[in-house]
Design a protein around this motif. Structure first.
Motif, mmCIF file in Angstrom:
data_model
loop_
_atom_site.group_PDB
_atom_site.id
_atom_site.type_symbol
_atom_site.label_atom_id
_atom_site.label_comp_id
_atom_site.label_asym_id
_atom_site.label_seq_id
_atom_site.Cartn_x
_atom_site.Cartn_y
_atom_site.Cartn_z
ATOM 1 N N VAL A 18 -48.060 15.102 -15.633
ATOM 2 C CA VAL A 18 -47.170 14.485 -16.619
ATOM 3 C C VAL A 18 -45.988 13.819 -15.919
ATOM 4 O O VAL A 18 -45.617 12.681 -16.221
ATOM 5 N N GLY A 19 -45.413 14.515 -14.954
ATOM 6 C CA GLY A 19 -44.298 13.947 -14.209
ATOM 7 C C GLY A 19 -44.703 12.746 -13.382
ATOM 8 O O GLY A 19 -43.967 11.753 -13.304
ATOM 9 N N ALA A 20 -45.887 12.819 -12.766
ATOM 10 C CA ALA A 20 -46.363 11.714 -11.930
ATOM 11 C C ALA A 20 -46.638 10.468 -12.753
ATOM 12 O O ALA A 20 -46.376 9.348 -12.312
ATOM 13 N N VAL A 21 -47.156 10.651 -13.962
ATOM 14 C CA VAL A 21 -47.411 9.497 -14.829
ATOM 15 C C VAL A 21 -46.101 8.798 -15.175
ATOM 16 O O VAL A 21 -45.997 7.569 -15.122
ATOM 17 N N ALA A 22 -45.093 9.567 -15.520
ATOM 18 C CA ALA A 22 -43.796 8.981 -15.866
ATOM 19 C C ALA A 22 -43.170 8.275 -14.674
ATOM 20 O O ALA A 22 -42.526 7.225 -14.827
ATOM 21 N N ARG A 23 -43.371 8.831 -13.496
ATOM 22 C CA ARG A 23 -42.731 8.295 -12.301
ATOM 23 C C ARG A 23 -43.490 7.114 -11.690
ATOM 24 O O ARG A 23 -42.895 6.127 -11.253
ATOM 25 N N LEU A 24 -44.814 7.197 -11.668
ATOM 26 C CA LEU A 24 -45.626 6.235 -10.924
ATOM 27 C C LEU A 24 -46.253 5.155 -11.800
ATOM 28 O O LEU A 24 -46.690 4.136 -11.285
ATOM 29 N N ARG A 25 -46.326 5.380 -13.109
ATOM 30 C CA ARG A 25 -46.894 4.434 -14.067
ATOM 31 C C ARG A 25 -48.280 3.935 -13.658
ATOM 32 O O ARG A 25 -48.515 2.724 -13.522
ATOM 33 N N PRO A 26 -49.228 4.840 -13.465
ATOM 34 C CA PRO A 26 -50.591 4.399 -13.138
ATOM 35 C C PRO A 26 -51.246 3.737 -14.342
ATOM 36 O O PRO A 26 -50.850 3.964 -15.493
ATOM 37 N N GLN A 27 -52.261 2.923 -14.079
ATOM 38 C CA GLN A 27 -53.030 2.329 -15.169
ATOM 39 C C GLN A 27 -54.117 3.279 -15.659
ATOM 40 O O GLN A 27 -54.481 3.261 -16.833
ATOM 41 N N VAL A 28 -54.638 4.080 -14.730
ATOM 42 C CA VAL A 28 -55.727 5.010 -15.051
ATOM 43 C C VAL A 28 -55.415 6.367 -14.453
ATOM 44 O O VAL A 28 -54.917 6.456 -13.322
ATOM 45 N N VAL A 29 -55.698 7.425 -15.211
ATOM 46 C CA VAL A 29 -55.562 8.790 -14.707
ATOM 47 C C VAL A 29 -56.930 9.462 -14.750
ATOM 48 O O VAL A 29 -57.579 9.476 -15.798
ATOM 49 N N LEU A 30 -57.358 9.978 -13.610
ATOM 50 C CA LEU A 30 -58.561 10.815 -13.537
ATOM 51 C C LEU A 30 -58.071 12.255 -13.483
ATOM 52 O O LEU A 30 -57.396 12.633 -12.523
ATOM 53 N N MET A 31 -58.401 13.063 -14.501
ATOM 54 C CA MET A 31 -57.811 14.399 -14.569
ATOM 55 C C MET A 31 -58.844 15.476 -14.875
ATOM 56 O O MET A 31 -59.613 15.362 -15.832
ATOM 57 N N ASP A 32 -58.821 16.509 -14.069
ATOM 58 C CA ASP A 32 -59.684 17.663 -14.286
ATOM 59 C C ASP A 32 -59.288 18.369 -15.581
ATOM 60 O O ASP A 32 -58.115 18.428 -15.940
ATOM 61 N N VAL A 33 -60.269 18.908 -16.287
ATOM 62 C CA VAL A 33 -59.978 19.636 -17.517
ATOM 63 C C VAL A 33 -59.447 21.028 -17.209
ATOM 64 O O VAL A 33 -58.445 21.474 -17.766
ATOM 65 N N ARG A 34 -60.101 21.738 -16.316
ATOM 66 C CA ARG A 34 -59.754 23.128 -16.034
ATOM 67 C C ARG A 34 -58.871 23.226 -14.791
ATOM 68 O O ARG A 34 -59.325 22.961 -13.679
ATOM 69 N N MET A 35 -57.608 23.580 -15.000
ATOM 70 C CA MET A 35 -56.672 23.770 -13.893
ATOM 71 C C MET A 35 -55.773 24.953 -14.226
ATOM 72 O O MET A 35 -55.513 25.223 -15.397
ATOM 73 N N PRO A 36 -55.277 25.656 -13.208
ATOM 74 C CA PRO A 36 -54.340 26.757 -13.475
ATOM 75 C C PRO A 36 -53.005 26.209 -13.974
ATOM 76 O O PRO A 36 -52.682 25.040 -13.772
ATOM 77 N N GLY A 37 -52.238 27.065 -14.651
ATOM 78 C CA GLY A 37 -50.955 26.611 -15.183
ATOM 79 C C GLY A 37 -51.191 25.730 -16.389
ATOM 80 O O GLY A 37 -51.879 26.110 -17.336
ATOM 81 N N VAL A 38 -50.648 24.537 -16.366
ATOM 82 C CA VAL A 38 -50.856 23.576 -17.450
ATOM 83 C C VAL A 38 -52.212 22.910 -17.245
ATOM 84 O O VAL A 38 -52.415 22.200 -16.267
ATOM 85 N N ASP A 39 -53.147 23.160 -18.167
ATOM 86 C CA ASP A 39 -54.493 22.617 -17.985
ATOM 87 C C ASP A 39 -54.562 21.145 -18.369
ATOM 88 O O ASP A 39 -53.596 20.553 -18.857
ATOM 89 N N GLY A 40 -55.717 20.554 -18.151
ATOM 90 C CA GLY A 40 -55.875 19.129 -18.390
ATOM 91 C C GLY A 40 -55.725 18.732 -19.830
ATOM 92 O O GLY A 40 -55.222 17.642 -20.143
ATOM 93 N N LEU A 41 -56.160 19.595 -20.739
ATOM 94 C CA LEU A 41 -56.072 19.267 -22.159
ATOM 95 C C LEU A 41 -54.619 19.209 -22.623
ATOM 96 O O LEU A 41 -54.215 18.287 -23.328
#
Length: 215
Positions: free
Chosen positions: A40-63
């Motif tokens: 979430v922070g990287a999107v705000a900072r880097l403004r990518p056009q596309v995000v490839l994101m894993d669904v299952r991650m520790p902490g804050v998950d992809g969903l």
């Protein structure tokens, strides 16, 4: 260059995705994140056009991260990375506005093509993968089906033909050939249907059709 953010809790996966994407020649991985909060922070900072994101991650998950990213103004195109047999809640991300998903064993050429596809404004509706997942995971409760049918009742017969074809994963060109329409006419129909139904993209249209048990 297409600006891409890669999000996965495994460093090896992130490295592999970076190598594949940057080898394509028209993409740049502008950043990586190891969990949803960092994404979430990287999107705000880097403004990518596309995000490839894993669904299952520790902490804050992809969903959870998807909900935050897609709720922000002018969000990037979001593709979820998943393992078919495990991630039974991927359809929730699609409902939020994700444009699709890829299996983690997607061939490199297909991965690059997927990023180009979503950048061009199309959803990842592969008849062999996405439709199967949507069909498997969408809640078929009677109340949801009835609600979906009521929404679709607002469409004309031609618009219903178009949205059914969208739900089957057909491209605009393929829909045009099937319905004997020009590609431009199909594109106009799709845009009108999405606007009429209050949908963000073709994936959400396909989910609605499957909810109604029409596709």
């Amino acid at each position: 260059m297409i600006r891409v953010l890669v999000v996965d809790d495994e460093a090896l996966v992130r490295s592999g995705l970076r190598m594949i994407l940057e080898a394509a020649g028209d993409m740049a991985v502008v950043g990586e994140a190891s969990d949803g909060a960092a994404a979430v922070g990287a999107v705000a900072r880097l403004r990518p056009q596309v995000v490839l994101m894993d669904v299952r991650m520790p902490g804050v998950d992809g969903l959870t991260a998807a909900a935050r990213i897609l709720a922000a103004p002018d969000p990037p195109k979001l593709i979820m990375l998943t393992t078919f047999d495990l991630d039974a809640y991927v359809h929730q991300a699609l409902r939020l506005g994700a444009v699709g998903f890829l299996l983690k064993d997607t061939p490199p050429r297909d991965l690059a093509a997927a990023v180009r596809t979503v950048t061009a404004g199309q959803a990842m509706l592969s008849p062999t993968v996405t439709k199967r997942l949507i069909s498997s995971f969408v809640d078929k409760a009677p109340s949801r089906a009835e609600s979906a049918r009521r929404r679709l009742a607002a469409l004309t017969a031609r618009e219903e033909d178009v949205i059914r074809a969208v739900a089957r994963g057909l491209s605009n060109a393929e829909i045009g050939r099937e319905l004997n329409l020009t590609e431009a006419t199909v594109k106009a129909h799709v845009s009108r249907v999405l606007a009429k139904l209050g949908l963000a993209n073709r994936v959400q249209a396909a989910i609605l059709v499957h909810d109604a048990a029409l596709g």
